[in-house]
Scaffold this motif. Structure first.
Motif, PDB file in Angstrom:
ATOM      1  N   ASN A  44       3.459  10.089  -9.729  1.00 27.62           N
ATOM      2  CA  ASN A  44       2.886  10.210 -11.074  1.00 27.62           C
ATOM      3  C   ASN A  44       1.891  11.358 -11.199  1.00 27.62           C
ATOM      4  O   ASN A  44       1.528  11.728 -12.304  1.00 27.62           O
ATOM      5  N   HIS A  45       1.438  11.903 -10.078  1.00 28.36           N
ATOM      6  CA  HIS A  45       0.468  12.996 -10.120  1.00 28.36           C
ATOM      7  C   HIS A  45       1.082  14.338  -9.767  1.00 28.36           C
ATOM      8  O   HIS A  45       0.388  15.280  -9.478  1.00 28.36           O
ATOM      9  N   LEU A 100       0.826  -1.206   0.000  1.00 26.47           N
ATOM     10  CA  LEU A 100       0.000   0.000   0.000  1.00 26.47           C
ATOM     11  C   LEU A 100       0.859   1.255   0.000  1.00 26.47           C
ATOM     12  O   LEU A 100       0.614   2.191  -0.773  1.00 26.47           O
ATOM     13  N   ILE A 101       1.885   1.279   0.836  1.00 22.36           N
ATOM     14  CA  ILE A 101       2.786   2.432   0.903  1.00 22.36           C
ATOM     15  C   ILE A 101       3.460   2.664  -0.445  1.00 22.36           C
ATOM     16  O   ILE A 101       3.493   3.782  -0.958  1.00 22.36           O
ATOM     17  N   ALA A 102       3.988   1.596  -1.038  1.00 23.83           N
ATOM     18  CA  ALA A 102       4.684   1.719  -2.330  1.00 23.83           C
ATOM     19  C   ALA A 102       3.738   2.176  -3.430  1.00 23.83           C
ATOM     20  O   ALA A 102       4.089   3.044  -4.248  1.00 23.83           O
ATOM     21  N   ILE A 103       2.552   1.614  -3.465  1.00 27.02           N
ATOM     22  CA  ILE A 103       1.573   1.978  -4.505  1.00 27.02           C
ATOM     23  C   ILE A 103       1.151   3.436  -4.351  1.00 27.02           C
ATOM     24  O   ILE A 103       1.084   4.182  -5.339  1.00 27.02           O
ATOM     25  N   CYS A 104       0.898   3.852  -3.123  1.00 22.68           N
ATOM     26  CA  CYS A 104       0.503   5.251  -2.892  1.00 22.68           C
ATOM     27  C   CYS A 104       1.626   6.218  -3.246  1.00 22.68           C
ATOM     28  O   CYS A 104       1.377   7.275  -3.827  1.00 22.68           O
TER      29      CYS A 104
END
Length: 144
Positions: free
Chosen positions: A142-143, A132-136
C-alpha cells in the motif's frame, strides 16, 4: 481491528485426560505439534506442551533403562504433567492483546475458547508471526 479468529489454528488436535504421557509423546511426534489441549469430554482440563513432557521425564542420569522409562511413561496420565490452568483468549480478542499476552508471559501458545469456554482453536507464536508478515506485506504494498 485484527482479531485472533482470523489467525488462530481452528480445531486443534487434542488428547483426553485419561491418556498417558507416552500416548501424548507419540501424538505430538506423529502430528508434528508442540502442544496438546487436554480434554475432559468437551471441557478443557489443561494443556500439555513438549517442554512439560521433557521436564517431566527423568533425567538421562537416571538408572532407568529405555524399557523401564517407556513403561513408566506408559502408565503415567497426562494430568500428571499438564498445566491445569492454561491461558485462554476468545476469537474476538484483538490480535495485539493476544500477542502481548504471549510476549509478557513468555508463552508459545494460548487456547482460544468461545463464550461457553469450549475450545475452538489455538493461537501460537507461529500464528502471530504469520499475521505480522502478512500485515507488513500489506503495508509495503500500500505504500508503493
Amino acid at each position: 481491528m485484527i482479531y485472533v479468529e482470523r489467525w488462530m489454528t481452528r480445531n486443534p488436535i487434542t488428547i483426553g485426560n485419561d491418556a498417558t504421557i507416552i500416548e501424548a509423546i507419540h501424538l505430538m511426534k506423529e502430528k508434528n505439534i508442540r502442544r496438546l489441549p487436554v480434554m475432559d469430554g468437551e471441557r478443557i482440563a489443561g494443556i500439555l506442551t513438549e517442554k512439560m513432557v521433557t521436564e517431566f521425564k527423568p533425567s538421562k542420569a537416571t538408572s532407568l533403562d529405555t524399557w523401564e522409562l517407556h513403561y513408566l511413561l506408559s502408565k503415567t496420565p497426562v494430568t500428571e504433567a499438564m498445566n491445569p490452568k492454561p491461558y485462554k483468549v476468545t476469537p474476538a480478542t484483538p490480535l495485539t492483546e493476544a500477542a502481548q499476552l504471549l510476549h509478557d508471559r513468555k508463552l508459545n501458545g494460548v487456547l482460544v475458547v468461545d463464550e461457553g469456554d469450549r475450545l475452538v482453536g489455538i493461537l501460537t507464536v507461529t500464528n502471530a508471526l504469520e499475521a505480522l508478515i502478512a500485515i507488513c506485506r500489506d503495508l509495503q504494498e500500500n505504500h508503493r
